[in-house]
Design an enzyme around this catalytic site. Structure first.
Site, short mmCIF file in Angstrom:
data_model
loop_
_atom_site.label_atom_id
_atom_site.label_comp_id
_atom_site.label_asym_id
_atom_site.label_seq_id
_atom_site.Cartn_x
_atom_site.Cartn_y
_atom_site.Cartn_z
N ARG A 100 0.88 -1.18 0.00
CA ARG A 100 0.00 0.00 0.00
C ARG A 100 0.91 1.21 0.00
NH1 ARG A 100 -5.26 1.27 3.61
NH2 ARG A 100 -6.05 -0.11 1.98
N HIS A 127 -7.43 1.11 -6.40
CA HIS A 127 -7.61 0.19 -5.27
C HIS A 127 -8.30 -1.07 -5.82
CE1 HIS A 127 -7.75 -1.27 -1.33
NE2 HIS A 127 -8.62 -0.48 -0.76
N GLN A 130 -10.04 -3.92 -3.69
CA GLN A 130 -11.32 -3.47 -3.12
C GLN A 130 -12.45 -3.73 -4.10
OE1 GLN A 130 -11.95 -1.70 0.00
NE2 GLN A 130 -14.02 -2.26 -0.61
N ASP A 223 -17.25 7.04 -1.04
CA ASP A 223 -15.95 6.90 -0.38
C ASP A 223 -15.65 8.25 0.25
OD1 ASP A 223 -13.40 6.11 0.41
OD2 ASP A 223 -12.51 6.24 -1.59
N CYS A 264 -16.41 1.53 0.82
CA CYS A 264 -15.22 0.68 1.02
C CYS A 264 -14.74 0.72 2.46
CB CYS A 264 -14.11 1.13 0.07
SG CYS A 264 -13.67 2.86 0.28
N ARG A 292 -13.81 -8.94 1.84
CA ARG A 292 -12.40 -8.70 1.51
C ARG A 292 -11.58 -9.95 1.84
NH1 ARG A 292 -10.38 -3.50 1.53
NH2 ARG A 292 -8.53 -4.52 0.69
#
Ligand code: CP
Ligand code: NVA
Length: 307
Positions: A100, A127, A130, A223, A264, A292
Site C-alpha cells: 500500500r 484500489h 477493493q 468513499d 469501502c 475482503r
C-alpha cells in the site's frame, strides 16, 4: 508470473473466475485450508490500514501460510535503500508481496524488480483488490452482475472511483458518477479506458447532481472526500462536497428502487454519509468488509497459480 497493480491486469473472465471461486470458498464447497503451507506474504504499508492488512494476513494464515507486516518506517527503505534492492531481496525470502503506497510508480518499480507477484493494496491511482471484492459482494447480494446500476457519489478522481470505473467498463456494468466539477473523474483517464475497452463508453455516465445519478440505482456507493495523503485539502474539500454530495436517507429514498448502500470504509460519518444511511437496513458495508477476506484468498491463489 503476474502482478495485480491495476484492475486492468485482470480480464472480464478472470474477474468472473475469482467471483465464482470466492463463492465456493466462502460457501465451503472448495476446501483451501492449509493449501499454502510454508508460503509467506510480505505486506509493505506506507499508509494505515485496517481491512486490507487484517484480511490479507488472516487469508494467508487460514490458507496455511503466513504474512509479515512491513510498515515502511521499519524498513531500510525509510533510510534510502532503493526499491530495486528491496524488491530483489524480498523476492529471495517471500512468495508474494502486497504493498500500500502513496505513488503508484512505487508499485511499478517494486513489480519491475520483483521475482514474485506484487499486489496493489491501494495506491494514489487505484484500489483494485477493493473493487474485485465489491463486485463479489454485489453478485452475492443480487445473484448477478449484469443489469445492475451502480451510482457513485463523491470524489470521482480517487483510487476507489477509478478502479470502480475500470471494473464497470470491463464487466459492462452501468456506472453513474456524480461529483463536483473539480473532482470529476478525469477525461483523459476515461478516454484511455474507453480506448482500451472498446464499447465501454456506454456504461459510464457523468453527472454533477447526485439526484440525477441515482435514478434507478441498485447500489449507491461512496468513499471519503479526503483520501489518505489529501489531509491538507480537508477544509477546501469539505466546502465543495458538503452538503450536496453527502449520501442521505433522502438521496437513498429517491432512486425509485430498493437500493443498497456500499462504502469501502473507513467511513467519515457525517461527511460523505449520514449515520442513518450507513446504519440502515439497506447498508451492506460490513458484508462488503467481510468479503475482503474471502476475495483476498482467491486473488492470492490465482496469482500463485493455484486456480
Ligand atoms: N477499504 C480499505 O482498504 O480499508 P483499509 O484502509 O482499512 O485497509
Ligand atoms: N480513497 C480512500 C480509500 C481508503 C480505503 C483513500 O485512499 O484513503
Amino acid at each position: 508470473m503476474m502482478h495485480f497493480l491495476s484492475l486492468l491486469d485482470f480480464s472480464r473472465d478472470i474477474i468472473y473466475k475469482i467471483i465464482t471461486y470466492t463463492e465456493n470458498i466462502k460457501g465451503g464447497s472448495i476446501n483451501v485450508e492449509g493449501i499454502l503451507e510454508g508460503k509467506i506474504m510480505g505486506m509493505i504499508f506506507e499508509k494505515p490500514s485496517t481491512r486490507t492488512r487484517v484480511s490479507f494476513e488472516v487469508a494467508m494464515k487460514q490458507l496455511g501460510g503466513d504474512a509479515i507486516y512491513l510498515p515502511t518506517s521499519t524498513l531500510q527503505l525509510s533510510r534510502g535503500e532503493s526499491l530495486k534492492d528491496t524488491a530483489k531481496v524480498l523476492s529471495r525470502y517471500l512468495d508474494i508481496l502486497m504493498a500500500r503506497v502513496y505513488k503508484h510508480e512505487t508499485l511499478e518499480e517494486l513489480a519491475k524488480y520483483s521475482d514474485i507477484p506484487v499486489i496493489n493494496g491501494l495506491s494514489d491511482l487505484e484500489h483494485p483488490v477493493q473493487i474485485v471484492s465489491d463486485f463479489y459482494t454485489i453478485y452475492e447480494y443480487f445473484g448477478k452482475l449484469h443489469r445492475i446500476k451502480i451510482s457513485y457519489v463523491g470524489d470521482g478522481n480517487n483510487n476507489v472511483a477509478r478502479s470502480l470505473a475500470i471494473g464497470c467498463a470491463l464487466l459492462g456494468i452501468d456506472l453513474a458518477m456524480a461529483s463536483p466539477r473539480e473532482y470529476t473523474i478525469s477525461e483523459s483517464f476515461l478516454r484511455e479506458l474507453f480506448n482500451r475497452i472498446p464499447g465501454s463508453e456506454k456504461y459510464i455516465s457523468i453527472y454533477q447532481d447526485p439526484y440525477d445519478a441515482v435514478v434507478g440505482a441498485d447500489v449507491i456507493y461512496t468513499d471519503t472526500f479526503i483520501s489518505m495523503g489529501m489531509e491538507s485539502e480537508t477544509e477546501e474539500r469539505l466546502r465543495i462536497f458538503l452538503p450536496k454530495y453527502q449520501v442521505t436517507m433522502d438521496l437513498l429514498n429517491s432512486t425509485g428502487k430498493d437500493t443498497v448502500f456500499m462504502h469501502c470504509l473507513p467511513a467519515h460519518r457525517g461527511h460523505e454519509v449520514t449515520d442513518e444511511v450507513i446504519d440502515s437496513e439497506n447498508s451492506i458495508v460490513y458484508d462488503q468488509a467481510e468479503n475482503r477476506l474471502h476475495t483476498q484468498k482467491t486473488i492470492i491463489l490465482y496469482l500463485l497459480g493455484y486456480l
